[in-house]
Design a protein around this motif. Structure first.
Motif, PDB file in Angstrom:
ATOM      1  N   LEU A 112      47.069  42.445  34.219  1.00  0.00           N
ATOM      2  CA  LEU A 112      48.367  43.091  34.398  1.00  0.00           C
ATOM      3  C   LEU A 112      48.208  44.561  34.780  1.00  0.00           C
ATOM      4  O   LEU A 112      48.921  45.081  35.651  1.00  0.00           O
ATOM      5  N   LEU A 115      47.060  44.808  38.293  1.00  0.00           N
ATOM      6  CA  LEU A 115      48.184  44.486  39.178  1.00  0.00           C
ATOM      7  C   LEU A 115      49.089  45.700  39.342  1.00  0.00           C
ATOM      8  O   LEU A 115      49.497  46.054  40.454  1.00  0.00           O
ATOM      9  N   SER A 122      49.029  39.548  43.136  1.00  0.00           N
ATOM     10  CA  SER A 122      49.558  38.395  42.403  1.00  0.00           C
ATOM     11  C   SER A 122      49.490  37.153  43.281  1.00  0.00           C
ATOM     12  O   SER A 122      49.702  37.211  44.482  1.00  0.00           O
ATOM     13  N   THR A 123      49.151  36.050  42.669  1.00  0.00           N
ATOM     14  CA  THR A 123      49.134  34.754  43.338  1.00  0.00           C
ATOM     15  C   THR A 123      49.785  33.761  42.385  1.00  0.00           C
ATOM     16  O   THR A 123      49.858  34.005  41.176  1.00  0.00           O
ATOM     17  N   PRO A 124      50.262  32.642  42.893  1.00  0.00           N
ATOM     18  CA  PRO A 124      50.869  31.648  41.999  1.00  0.00           C
ATOM     19  C   PRO A 124      49.930  31.222  40.881  1.00  0.00           C
ATOM     20  O   PRO A 124      50.355  31.041  39.740  1.00  0.00           O
ATOM     21  N   ARG A 126      47.449  32.949  39.465  1.00  0.00           N
ATOM     22  CA  ARG A 126      47.283  34.017  38.486  1.00  0.00           C
ATOM     23  C   ARG A 126      48.549  34.241  37.672  1.00  0.00           C
ATOM     24  O   ARG A 126      48.489  34.501  36.467  1.00  0.00           O
ATOM     25  N   LEU A 127      49.701  34.151  38.325  1.00  0.00           N
ATOM     26  CA  LEU A 127      50.952  34.282  37.581  1.00  0.00           C
ATOM     27  C   LEU A 127      51.129  33.108  36.618  1.00  0.00           C
ATOM     28  O   LEU A 127      51.670  33.262  35.520  1.00  0.00           O
ATOM     29  N   GLY A 128      50.651  31.942  37.041  1.00  0.00           N
ATOM     30  CA  GLY A 128      50.696  30.791  36.146  1.00  0.00           C
ATOM     31  C   GLY A 128      49.807  31.015  34.929  1.00  0.00           C
ATOM     32  O   GLY A 128      50.169  30.659  33.803  1.00  0.00           O
ATOM     33  N   LEU A 130      49.112  33.880  33.634  1.00  0.00           N
ATOM     34  CA  LEU A 130      49.820  34.846  32.800  1.00  0.00           C
ATOM     35  C   LEU A 130      50.871  34.151  31.939  1.00  0.00           C
ATOM     36  O   LEU A 130      51.021  34.441  30.747  1.00  0.00           O
ATOM     37  N   GLY A 131      51.592  33.207  32.543  1.00  0.00           N
ATOM     38  CA  GLY A 131      52.594  32.458  31.790  1.00  0.00           C
ATOM     39  C   GLY A 131      51.965  31.628  30.684  1.00  0.00           C
ATOM     40  O   GLY A 131      52.490  31.564  29.565  1.00  0.00           O
ATOM     41  N   THR A 134      50.924  34.003  27.820  1.00  0.00           N
ATOM     42  CA  THR A 134      52.084  34.466  27.060  1.00  0.00           C
ATOM     43  C   THR A 134      52.596  33.376  26.119  1.00  0.00           C
ATOM     44  O   THR A 134      52.846  33.609  24.935  1.00  0.00           O
TER      45      THR A 134
END
Length: 319
Positions: A112, A115, A122-124, A126-128, A130-131, A134
């Motif tokens: 983060l 970023l 960000s890529t799908p 990597r964002l996935g 992160l989700g 969390t």
């Protein structure tokens, strides 16, 4: 029969993960013998600094320029000392399992931060990741079957992850070209001065603890600091940072396994699922290394394990 370089590197990274994973156990045993947090950290950093300077002399490594020496000392005094204080403070209020899992979100925080600083994209995938991380962290906290969920302890563990993430991002740019063992010696030296000064100023340095606690302090210093860091650095040289970082995700599993065996700690089903999500997210972030040459310096998240130390690394592999 000798191991090939890759197998040897993986074995050394596993050894490092085991060494770091046992750190929380060694600390709790030292606490049980009457050692305070500040005393433990002060002794750990002093002894580790002496050992690392011995390694530096044995290797014939040269000191960097004065500016970098000062930066390395400051990283230890204000970064690594603060991270250590939060982690070992959290261990006095939380079970080892929960502390280890909460602090292991630091790779996600590094992503983060990278970023936000424009060092990563960000890529799908990597964002996935992160989700997943969390959701996993929330599940670990919501499960609530590992001891009492002490708010201050949770705050210290999460602060540890934040401070360590910032430490990694800063050290990546400040001292990226320094011999890793020299940097480890500098960081430990800075942290030793910082913690000893705090202890002397607050009157929190106490050496009237049980004699057996010296054994736990020695194990934490030599095993979970010097051996853990050295094994990781040498192992990473053979397998590269991406593979080394994936192997290092065994660290919290080692802590949980030891805590369950020794203290009877038991993660609830919800927490186990959350832990799997967090560790899975860390692995996903590192998979980029298997799609490109596994070399040091490809990006911040691939370089992340070179700063390990977890709870954790002290040195950064030269880019």
């Amino acid at each position: 029969m000798s191991l090939n370089p890759h197998s040897r590197g993986v074995a050394l990274c596993v050894l490092s993960a085991v060494a770091f994973g046992a750190m929380a156990i060694f600390a709790k045993e030292a606490y049980a013998g009457g050692v305070t947090v500040v005393t433990l950290l002060s002794l750990r950093f002093i002894l580790a600094a002496l050992m690392f300077w011995g390694v530096v002399l044995a290797r014939g490594a040269r000191l960097p320029e004065r500016r970098v020496v000062v930066q390395g000392l400051l990283l230890g005094a204000f970064g690594y000392a603060a991270q250590g204080g939060c982690y070992f403070g959290a261990l006095t209020r939380l079970d080892a399992s929960l502390t280890s899992l909460l602090t292991y979100i630091y790779p996600i925080l590094v992503f983060l931060g990278a970023l936000a600083l424009g060092r990563e994209q960000s890529t799908p995938r990597r964002l996935g990741a992160l989700g997943l991380a969390t959701a996993g962290t929330l599940l670990v906290l919501a499960g609530g079957t590992v001891g009492a969920i002490d708010p201050l302890g949770v705050g210290l563990a999460l602060t540890c992850a934040v401070v360590y993430g910032a430490y990694i991002l800063i050290s990546d740019r400040m001292v990226g070209g320094v011999d890793p063992f020299v940097l480890a010696a500098l960081v430990c030296s800075g942290a030793a001065v910082s913690m000893t000064t705090v202890g002397a100023g607050t009157g929190s340095l106490h050496f009237g603890f049980a004699a057996a606690s010296w054994g736990w302090i020695a194990l934490l210093t030599f095993g979970s600091t010097v051996v853990g860091i050295s094994a990781f650095l040498v192992g990473m040289r053979d397998v590269g940072p991406a593979t080394a970082s994936i192997v290092s995700t065994a660290e919290p599993a080692v802590t949980v396994g030891l805590a369950t065996t020794i203290y009877g700690e038991a993660l609830g089903p919800t927490q186990v699922f959350g832990a799997v999500l967090v560790l899975g997210a860390v692995v996903i972030l590192q998979l980029r290394g298997s799609q490109a040459p596994d070399t040091v310096g490809s990006d911040v998240t691939a370089d992340l394990p070179a700063v390990v130390a977890p709870a954790r690394a002290l040195a950064h592999e030269p880019a």
